[in-house]
Motif scaffolding. Structure first.
Motif, PDB file in Angstrom:
ATOM      1  N   HIS A   1       1.799  -1.189   5.012  1.00 46.12           N
ATOM      2  CA  HIS A   1       0.358  -1.197   4.976  1.00 46.12           C
ATOM      3  C   HIS A   1      -0.085  -2.240   4.358  1.00 46.12           C
ATOM      4  CE1 HIS A   1      -3.685   0.899   4.656  1.00 46.12           C
ATOM      5  NE2 HIS A   1      -3.707   0.782   3.265  1.00 46.12           N
ATOM      6  N   VAL A   2      -0.681  -3.155   5.265  1.00 43.37           N
ATOM      7  CA  VAL A   2      -1.223  -4.708   4.478  1.00 43.37           C
ATOM      8  C   VAL A   2      -2.612  -4.865   5.426  1.00 43.37           C
ATOM      9  CG1 VAL A   2      -0.788  -7.242   4.556  1.00 43.37           C
ATOM     10  CG2 VAL A   2       1.149  -5.550   4.517  1.00 43.37           C
ATOM     11  N   LYS A   3      -3.623  -5.044   4.238  1.00 48.63           N
ATOM     12  CA  LYS A   3      -4.887  -5.456   4.658  1.00 48.63           C
ATOM     13  C   LYS A   3      -5.713  -6.206   3.833  1.00 48.63           C
ATOM     14  CE  LYS A   3      -5.986  -0.839   7.057  1.00 48.63           C
ATOM     15  NZ  LYS A   3      -7.062   0.340   6.985  1.00 48.63           N
ATOM     16  N   GLN A   4      -6.262  -7.372   4.584  1.00 41.09           N
ATOM     17  CA  GLN A   4      -7.029  -8.325   3.827  1.00 41.09           C
ATOM     18  C   GLN A   4      -8.278  -8.593   4.559  1.00 41.09           C
ATOM     19  OE1 GLN A   4      -5.740  -9.571   0.701  1.00 41.09           O
ATOM     20  NE2 GLN A   4      -8.067 -10.130   0.624  1.00 41.09           N
ATOM     21  N   SER A   5      -9.380  -8.179   3.988  1.00 41.72           N
ATOM     22  CA  SER A   5     -10.454  -8.363   4.600  1.00 41.72           C
ATOM     23  C   SER A   5     -11.476  -8.865   3.657  1.00 41.72           C
ATOM     24  CB  SER A   5     -11.062  -7.058   5.352  1.00 41.72           C
ATOM     25  OG  SER A   5     -11.231  -5.994   4.216  1.00 41.72           O
ATOM     26  N   GLY A   6     -11.250  -9.789   2.653  1.00 40.24           N
ATOM     27  CA  GLY A   6     -12.252 -10.093   1.869  1.00 40.24           C
ATOM     28  C   GLY A   6     -12.368  -9.313   0.584  1.00 40.24           C
ATOM     29  N   GLY A   7     -12.192 -10.049  -0.725  1.00 32.92           N
ATOM     30  CA  GLY A   7     -11.889  -9.419  -1.938  1.00 32.92           C
ATOM     31  C   GLY A   7     -10.679  -8.611  -2.066  1.00 32.92           C
ATOM     32  N   HIS A   8     -10.727  -7.617  -2.858  1.00 33.33           N
ATOM     33  CA  HIS A   8      -9.191  -7.070  -3.205  1.00 33.33           C
ATOM     34  C   HIS A   8      -8.956  -6.481  -2.148  1.00 33.33           C
ATOM     35  CE1 HIS A   8      -6.523  -5.629  -6.242  1.00 33.33           C
ATOM     36  NE2 HIS A   8      -6.357  -4.344  -5.474  1.00 33.33           N
TER      37      HIS A   8
ATOM     38  N   PHE B   1      -1.789  -3.878  -0.240  1.00 34.87           N
ATOM     39  CA  PHE B   1      -0.157  -4.607   0.258  1.00 34.87           C
ATOM     40  C   PHE B   1       0.695  -3.278  -0.284  1.00 34.87           C
ATOM     41  CE2 PHE B   1       3.385  -6.888   0.263  1.00 34.87           C
ATOM     42  CZ  PHE B   1       3.426  -7.499   1.465  1.00 34.87           C
ATOM     43  N   ALA B   2       1.481  -2.880   0.826  1.00 38.92           N
ATOM     44  CA  ALA B   2       2.748  -2.230   0.249  1.00 38.92           C
ATOM     45  C   ALA B   2       3.489  -1.991   1.673  1.00 38.92           C
ATOM     46  CB  ALA B   2       2.299  -0.875   0.089  1.00 38.92           C
ATOM     47  N   ILE B   3       4.732  -2.056   1.168  1.00 40.68           N
ATOM     48  CA  ILE B   3       5.662  -1.874   2.277  1.00 40.68           C
ATOM     49  C   ILE B   3       6.856  -1.338   1.872  1.00 40.68           C
ATOM     50  CG2 ILE B   3       7.478  -3.105   3.808  1.00 40.68           C
ATOM     51  CD1 ILE B   3       5.495  -5.639   4.019  1.00 40.68           C
TER      52      ILE B   3
ATOM     53  N   ASP C   1      -2.576  -7.191  -4.712  1.00 39.85           N
ATOM     54  CA  ASP C   1      -3.045  -6.450  -3.625  1.00 39.85           C
ATOM     55  C   ASP C   1      -2.311  -4.809  -3.687  1.00 39.85           C
ATOM     56  OD1 ASP C   1      -4.838  -8.105  -3.323  1.00 39.85           O
ATOM     57  OD2 ASP C   1      -3.957  -8.784  -1.511  1.00 39.85           O
ATOM     58  N   SER C   2      -1.111  -4.820  -4.205  1.00 41.80           N
ATOM     59  CA  SER C   2      -0.361  -3.559  -4.296  1.00 41.80           C
ATOM     60  C   SER C   2      -1.013  -2.457  -5.056  1.00 41.80           C
ATOM     61  CB  SER C   2       0.890  -3.643  -4.637  1.00 41.80           C
ATOM     62  OG  SER C   2       1.561  -4.394  -3.700  1.00 41.80           O
ATOM     63  N   SER C   3      -1.321  -1.171  -5.070  1.00 41.41           N
ATOM     64  CA  SER C   3      -1.737  -0.160  -5.704  1.00 41.41           C
ATOM     65  C   SER C   3      -1.104   1.246  -5.349  1.00 41.41           C
ATOM     66  CB  SER C   3      -3.185  -0.152  -5.256  1.00 41.41           C
ATOM     67  OG  SER C   3      -3.456   0.180  -4.090  1.00 41.41           O
ATOM     68  N   ASP C   4      -1.431   2.186  -6.175  1.00 41.47           N
ATOM     69  CA  ASP C   4      -0.787   3.519  -5.708  1.00 41.47           C
ATOM     70  C   ASP C   4      -1.343   4.046  -4.466  1.00 41.47           C
ATOM     71  OD1 ASP C   4      -0.039   6.216  -6.544  1.00 41.47           O
ATOM     72  OD2 ASP C   4      -2.123   6.728  -6.310  1.00 41.47           O
ATOM     73  N   ALA C   5      -2.742   3.765  -3.950  1.00 37.40           N
ATOM     74  CA  ALA C   5      -3.017   4.186  -2.750  1.00 37.40           C
ATOM     75  C   ALA C   5      -2.289   3.566  -1.740  1.00 37.40           C
ATOM     76  CB  ALA C   5      -4.474   4.020  -2.758  1.00 37.40           C
ATOM     77  N   ALA C   6      -2.024   2.352  -1.764  1.00 36.29           N
ATOM     78  CA  ALA C   6      -1.281   1.563  -0.703  1.00 36.29           C
ATOM     79  C   ALA C   6       0.049   2.003  -0.578  1.00 36.29           C
ATOM     80  CB  ALA C   6      -1.276   0.265  -1.015  1.00 36.29           C
ATOM     81  N   PHE C   7       0.804   2.360  -1.249  1.00 33.55           N
ATOM     82  CA  PHE C   7       2.058   2.805  -1.545  1.00 33.55           C
ATOM     83  C   PHE C   7       2.185   4.355  -0.679  1.00 33.55           C
ATOM     84  CE2 PHE C   7       3.498  -0.962  -3.569  1.00 33.55           C
ATOM     85  CZ  PHE C   7       4.504  -1.338  -2.896  1.00 33.55           C
ATOM     86  N   GLN C   8       1.281   4.933  -1.216  1.00 31.98           N
ATOM     87  CA  GLN C   8       1.164   6.451  -0.940  1.00 31.98           C
ATOM     88  C   GLN C   8       0.923   6.070   0.910  1.00 31.98           C
ATOM     89  OE1 GLN C   8      -1.171   9.537  -2.282  1.00 31.98           O
ATOM     90  NE2 GLN C   8      -1.532   8.413  -4.307  1.00 31.98           N
TER      91      GLN C   8
ATOM     92  N   ALA D   1       1.704   3.818   2.682  1.00 31.12           N
ATOM     93  CA  ALA D   1       3.173   3.112   3.363  1.00 31.12           C
ATOM     94  C   ALA D   1       4.017   4.300   3.461  1.00 31.12           C
ATOM     95  CB  ALA D   1       3.292   1.850   2.269  1.00 31.12           C
ATOM     96  N   GLY D   2       4.391   5.097   2.358  1.00 27.92           N
ATOM     97  CA  GLY D   2       5.210   6.082   2.350  1.00 27.92           C
ATOM     98  C   GLY D   2       5.012   7.085   3.736  1.00 27.92           C
ATOM     99  N   ALA D   3       3.742   7.354   3.445  1.00 29.27           N
ATOM    100  CA  ALA D   3       3.386   8.268   4.635  1.00 29.27           C
ATOM    101  C   ALA D   3       3.656   7.689   6.372  1.00 29.27           C
ATOM    102  CB  ALA D   3       1.752   8.692   4.726  1.00 29.27           C
ATOM    103  N   LEU D   4       3.391   6.435   6.201  1.00 31.81           N
ATOM    104  CA  LEU D   4       3.498   5.720   7.676  1.00 31.81           C
ATOM    105  C   LEU D   4       5.281   5.550   7.904  1.00 31.81           C
ATOM    106  CD1 LEU D   4       0.950   2.798   7.073  1.00 31.81           C
ATOM    107  CD2 LEU D   4       0.816   4.646   9.004  1.00 31.81           C
ATOM    108  N   ALA D   5       5.933   5.431   6.905  1.00 32.24           N
ATOM    109  CA  ALA D   5       7.242   5.349   7.017  1.00 32.24           C
ATOM    110  C   ALA D   5       7.969   6.603   7.418  1.00 32.24           C
ATOM    111  CB  ALA D   5       8.148   4.735   5.836  1.00 32.24           C
ATOM    112  N   LEU D   6       7.427   7.666   6.959  1.00 33.76           N
ATOM    113  CA  LEU D   6       8.003   8.946   7.711  1.00 33.76           C
ATOM    114  C   LEU D   6       7.539   9.175   9.153  1.00 33.76           C
ATOM    115  CD1 LEU D   6       9.582  11.484   6.650  1.00 33.76           C
ATOM    116  CD2 LEU D   6       7.244  12.440   5.932  1.00 33.76           C
ATOM    117  N   ARG D   7       6.504   8.942   9.244  1.00 35.67           N
ATOM    118  CA  ARG D   7       5.765   8.916  10.623  1.00 35.67           C
ATOM    119  C   ARG D   7       6.709   8.198  11.490  1.00 35.67           C
ATOM    120  NH1 ARG D   7       0.186   8.904   9.001  1.00 35.67           N
ATOM    121  NH2 ARG D   7      -0.170   7.240   9.894  1.00 35.67           N
ATOM    122  N   GLU D   8       6.840   6.866  11.298  1.00 36.98           N
ATOM    123  CA  GLU D   8       7.782   6.165  12.056  1.00 36.98           C
ATOM    124  C   GLU D   8       9.238   6.417  12.318  1.00 36.98           C
ATOM    125  OE1 GLU D   8       9.781   1.682  11.345  1.00 36.98           O
ATOM    126  OE2 GLU D   8       7.729   1.665  11.777  1.00 36.98           O
ATOM    127  N   ALA D   9       9.863   7.012  11.239  1.00 38.75           N
ATOM    128  CA  ALA D   9      11.288   7.843  11.267  1.00 38.75           C
ATOM    129  C   ALA D   9      11.112   8.818  12.151  1.00 38.75           C
ATOM    130  CB  ALA D   9      11.805   8.073   9.694  1.00 38.75           C
TER     131      ALA D   9
END
Length: 732
Positions: free
Chosen positions: A533-540, A543-545, A612-619, A621-629
């Motif tokens: 989960h990596v997004k950069q669109s200006g400002g904050h 980032f979470a993998i 750029d890493s945060s609690d929301a970003a890692f949440q 990323a965790g959901a995306l990882a489970l869906r990919e698995a």
């Protein structure tokens, strides 16, 4: 009894409050749908002078089946109390529905009564469900008698029906089921049928002619006596064999003539003890007649042979804390112990509670303690509250006749008990007690509903609460998995009445929707997934993998999360965030939208950004990882499996076992039980038994019962699982 009556007493008024338990009789009418119970109640009320013509009270209504729903469905759907008076005795007649869906109302009637009158149609015979109720009464020693109705039917044969009843109800002692009267037939009609016009008393050898519309007594002719001698001798032997005087049989066999008074007294005692079960005949009054055939004899049996409330043991009583409490049976001056046997809503009065008083005396305007326990699993919260008694009354059709008090042994209605529900105990506010609940059948037919409109949605919760308060055989479920509101009912007719009551009484329109089964998902094997989960669109930015591995676990393990990150690839503060995201996704499902269970998710590696890493970003990323698995793995759909126990007559064992196999069931074993029945135990997917309550009744002709309990979830067959996935895809 009927033999003792020389003339019509003419004493038949409106029932009032009883002043002594000895002057009360509580009798419940039992029989299959269409056997003539309600018609018999109306005939008894007419003979007792409580109505002005068959089945009518002063306002023109009927004394039973007066509810609008009953009129529309043309059958009884609820317990009705019809009090009448005969020879100074108040008789509380409890008319019960005969249809199996309303067995809860029948059980309430059995609880409130001291004796049972089994109504059997001469044209239909004895069905399996009636036999089962007879066995229930026998198990608790309830006195019983049998009334044969529909004698006007073309092929009606009283003698044959007596034999059938003896075979059905007298398995232990056929000579304990014998007629007290034999029918007298009039002239044979063109169709060859000779109508029943009267009765002959076997003990007194008197004729009771009803052909004029009123009972008239006469002596039999010499040519009639030989026809009744055999039946009379058998009846006398049956009475004597149940006599408490052990010398009576020897005296009778020795040729001694037993005094009629002694025979009648022994008969009454044997009936009251539940040792002898007389068979009588009855028919409604014809137009303009004052009395229906056999109704005087029946009223005399009830008042002379059925037990007083003194002879009814009080059900178990405890304190609120569960300590046993001894209560003297039917003590009008004792502590108040009463039970709500039925709850109804009146549009003008509000909630009305039909109450049986077992001890003490109930009076208006006093404060009582209302206790309800043990039905939390059916949507009834345990409650202990003090409430003020409103008006006391005796019901009669739609009328409510005020009474000044209700003594132990009597029944009456109590108005405006706001928290009282069917099955609750009323006791003194300073001495709160709790009665042992009666057995309630388990509702096993699910009815999923939703409000028809926003206006209905606002009223639905209150309407459902009032509905289940009235009917403890109904269970209300708010399913957290399927998010459905489910009413569990006893059958289709029960469900129809529930929907009609919601609409007509509580003004709530609902739609019936397909009932959903709580499915689950799980991984069939190991799989790995990477969530980025990596997004950069200006400002904050964000980032979470994270990289995970998923493996299946045994059933019932739930979700297990394991952290195996080394070197701080995922900062410690974000590891709980990954777990939270994985568990949130597991709740939503990964394949067909059902909750994921029974897997171990191991966090192996990941990457973070100092800014750029945060609690929301890692949440995320965790959901995306489970869906990919899940996308790279084979996912099993798990269906719930129930443990089913079916108690069925031996004649239907083969058909039931074959049917269970057709439902993907696994029969675990069978066990022989009493009464020619077999207990079949099996495991069956819940998908296959949604309508089993209806189907089993049809398969066994109403003689089988079953129970179910959740066992576990297990993988669904691939072809069925694929259909479910397709349906989910189409719906989305």
């Amino acid at each position: 009894m009927g033999d003792k009556v020389r003339e019509h007493p003419g004493a038949a008024g409106r029932a009032t409050a009883a002043d002594h338990p000895a002057s009360v009789r509580n009798v419940v009418l039992v029989g299959h749908c269409g056997s003539g119970k309600t018609t018999l109640v109306e005939a008894l009320a007419l003979t007792a002078g409580a109505v002005n013509r068959a089945g009518r009270v002063e306002d023109g209504g009927t004394v039973s089946d007066y509810d609008d729903i009953e009129h529309r469905q043309q059958r009884s759907v609820q317990l009705s109390l019809v009090p009448v008076e005969w020879n100074g005795i108040k008789i509380n007649i409890l008319d019960t529905p005969g249809y199996a869906d309303f067995v809860g109302e029948l059980r309430a009637g059995l609880r409130a009564a001291d004796a049972a009158l089994f109504v059997v149609s001469a044209s239909d015979g004895v069905d399996g469900s009636t036999r089962m109720v007879w066995e229930e009464c026998a198990a608790v020693g309830m006195p019983r008698a049998i009334v044969v109705t529909h004698l006007e039917a073309a092929r009606a044969d009283f003698e044959e029906m007596t034999r059938v009843c003896a075979e059905a109800f007298g398995a232990d002692d056929p000579d304990a089921v014998l007629p007290l009267y034999l029918p007298l037939h009039g002239a044979q009609g063109p169709d060859g049928h000779a109508p029943v016009t009267g009765l002959v008393g076997l003990l007194t050898q008197k004729l009771f002619d009803y052909s004029s519309g009123e009972r008239r007594e006469s002596e039999p002719g010499p040519d009639q006596l030989p026809d009744i001698d055999e039946a009379r001798n058998r009846l006398i032997e049956g009475i004597i064999s149940e006599s408490e005087d052990e010398t009576l049989m020897d005296r009778y066999l020795g040729g001694e003539r037993i005094d009629l008074k002694t025979l009648i007294e022994d008969l009454e005692r044997a009936v009251a003890r539940g040792a002898f079960f007389p068979v009588l005949a009855a028919a409604p009054a014809t137009d303009g007649a004052r009395q229906g055939l056999g109704t005087v004899e029946l009223l005399e049996l009830i008042t002379g042979g059925f037990p007083t409330p003194f002879e009814h043991p009080t059900p178990g009583v405890t304190t609120i804390g569960g300590e046993p409490r001894e209560i003297k049976p039917c003590d009008t001056g004792g502590p108040l112990v009463a039970e709500v046997v039925k709850t109804a809503s009146d549009p003008y009065v509000g909630r009305v509670s039909l109450v049986r008083v077992f001890s003490g005396t109930l009076r208006p305007d006093e404060t009582v303690h209302v206790s309800g326990h043990g039905l939390a699993d059916r949507g009834h919260e345990d409650h202990d509250v003090d409430e003020k008694i409103g008006a006391l009354s005796t019901p009669f059709g739609k009328q409510q006749r005020p009474v000044t008090h209700v003594i132990a042994g009597d029944l009456a209605c109590v108005a405006k008990l706001g928290r009282a529900e069917t099955g609750d105990t009323l006791s003194g506010k300073d001495d709160p007690l709790l009665m042992e609940p009666w057995e309630m059948p388990d509702p096993l037919l699910p009815l999923a509903i939703q409000a028809h409109s926003k206006a209905d949605e606002d009223k639905l919760s209150q309407g459902l609460a009032r509905l289940v308060a009235e009917d403890p055989t109904m269970r209300l479920e708010q399913n957290p998995d399927t998010h459905q509101v489910v009413l569990w009912c006893l059958g289709e007719a029960h469900a129809d009445v529930a929907l009609e009551r919601l609409r007509s009484r509580y003004g709530v329109q609902v739609d019936v929707v397909p009932h959903k089964v709580s499915l689950r998902e799980t991984f069939a094997g190991r799989s790995a997934g990477r969530g980025r989960h990596v997004k950069q669109s200006g400002g904050h930015g964000q980032f979470a993998i994270c990289e995970i591995e998923v493996e299946p676990l045994p059933g019932g393990s739930g979700i297990e999360f394991v952290d195996k990150v080394v070197g701080g690839a995922v900062p410690r503060q974000f590891i709980p965030s990954v777990e939270k995201g994985i568990r949130a996704q597991a709740t939503k499902g990964v394949a067909a939208g059902y909750q994921l269970v029974d897997v171990r998710v191991t966090l192996l590696d990941g990457k973070a950004h100092s800014v750029d890493s945060s609690d929301a970003a890692f949440q995320t990323a965790g959901a995306l990882a489970l869906r990919e698995a899940a996308a790279d793995a084979r996912i099993h759909l798990l269906e719930p499996v129930a443990e089913v126990s079916v108690l069925v007559g031996d004649d239907y064992v083969g058909a039931v076992m074959s049917d269970l196999s057709g439902r993907r069931g696994r029969v675990l074993g069978t066990e022989q039980t009493n009464g020619g029945r077999t207990l079949i135990k099996a495991e069956v997917p819940e998908f296959e038994i949604g309508r089993y309550a209806v189907d089993l009744r049809s398969l066994s002709h109403g003689t089988a019962r079953f129970s179910r309990a959740y066992a576990r979830h297990e993988p669904m067959p691939p072809q069925i699982a694929e259909k479910i996935r397709e349906q989910v895809g189409e719906a989305s």
